[in-house]
Design a protein around this motif. Structure first.
Motif, short mmCIF file in Angstrom:
data_model
loop_
_atom_site.label_atom_id
_atom_site.label_comp_id
_atom_site.label_asym_id
_atom_site.label_seq_id
_atom_site.Cartn_x
_atom_site.Cartn_y
_atom_site.Cartn_z
N LEU A 163 28.67 48.29 -29.94
CA LEU A 163 28.70 46.97 -30.55
C LEU A 163 27.49 46.14 -30.09
CD1 LEU A 163 30.71 45.67 -32.50
CD2 LEU A 163 31.77 44.57 -30.53
N ALA A 164 27.18 46.19 -28.80
CA ALA A 164 26.04 45.45 -28.26
C ALA A 164 24.73 45.95 -28.86
CB ALA A 164 26.01 45.56 -26.75
N GLU A 165 24.60 47.25 -29.01
CA GLU A 165 23.38 47.81 -29.62
C GLU A 165 23.26 47.39 -31.08
OE1 GLU A 165 23.65 52.02 -28.92
OE2 GLU A 165 23.34 51.78 -26.76
N MET A 166 24.36 47.44 -31.81
CA MET A 166 24.34 47.03 -33.21
C MET A 166 23.97 45.55 -33.36
SD MET A 166 27.79 48.97 -34.55
CE MET A 166 27.82 48.06 -36.08
N ALA A 167 24.46 44.72 -32.45
CA ALA A 167 24.25 43.28 -32.53
C ALA A 167 22.79 42.89 -32.37
CB ALA A 167 25.10 42.57 -31.48
N GLN A 168 21.99 43.76 -31.78
CA GLN A 168 20.57 43.46 -31.62
C GLN A 168 19.81 43.59 -32.93
OE1 GLN A 168 18.62 45.32 -28.36
NE2 GLN A 168 20.14 44.66 -26.89
N HIS A 169 20.39 44.27 -33.90
CA HIS A 169 19.65 44.56 -35.13
C HIS A 169 20.40 44.20 -36.41
CE1 HIS A 169 16.87 46.69 -32.56
NE2 HIS A 169 17.89 47.32 -32.03
#
Length: 185
Positions: A163-169
């Motif tokens: 989720l954190a990785e997705m939220a960056q992009h």
């Protein structure tokens, strides 16, 4: 004293609820973009800015004035609780009164400790803590997922790292950011 600045219709018990809009019926009418604020220096043990900061300081000069006033009114070790919409969420984008995205790393620039460290390391980060004579430390940051993603996280359909990785992009992954600061005096 505890301050709930820009309270709107969300008044908090035990706080002085201040807002610029008479229709909100605050305890005190205060325009946070007019300085100085009508509070004594070193008087606030806690300040709440819930969905307020993104509406203030369209110009950098006014925004930095708000940071200076916030520091001035905070008591030593005073706590500042900030909640803002994530700038990559529709709730931030669709509101025409939102003038500035707020992300936690900006508050690092208001830390004298970090500014000294950056200077020693020869980094080009803007030492706003020195320029403004303020000193805040970030105590905590919470990233709140959008309801859809929160349900998926709770159901185990996605993990917090993904989720954190997705939220960056991607947009509409994170809905809100909660930042807790401590005034170092």
């Amino acid at each position: 004293m505890k301050l709930n600045l820009g309270c709107g219709h969300r008044k908090l018990d035990g706080y002085l609820n201040a807002d610029s809009q008479p229709a909100c019926e605050p305890d005190m009418l205060v325009d946070l973009e007019t300085f100085p604020w009508p509070f004594d220096s070193d008087s606030a043990e806690e300040v709440v800015l819930s969905h307020v900061l993104e509406h203030l300081g369209e110009s950098s000069k006014v925004y930095l004035g708000i940071i200076k006033e916030l520091y001035r009114v905070c008591a030593p070790d005073g706590i500042v609780r900030i909640a803002v919409p994530h700038p990559r969420h529709d709730e931030f984008i669709i509101d025409p009164t939102h003038v500035r995205p707020i992300l936690p790393p900006q508050f690092e620039m208001y830390s004298k400790r970090l500014c000294a460290q950056w200077k020693e390391e020869g980094l080009a980060n803007t030492p706003l803590a020195e320029h403004l004579d303020v000193d805040f430390e970030i105590e905590d940051v919470q990233w709140l997922p959008d309801d859809k993603w929160l349900a998926m996280l709770q159901a185990g359909e996605v993990d917090s790292t993904t989720l954190a990785e997705m939220a960056q992009h991607q947009y509409n992954i994170l809905k809100e950011i909660q930042i807790t600061l401590r005034a170092v005096k």
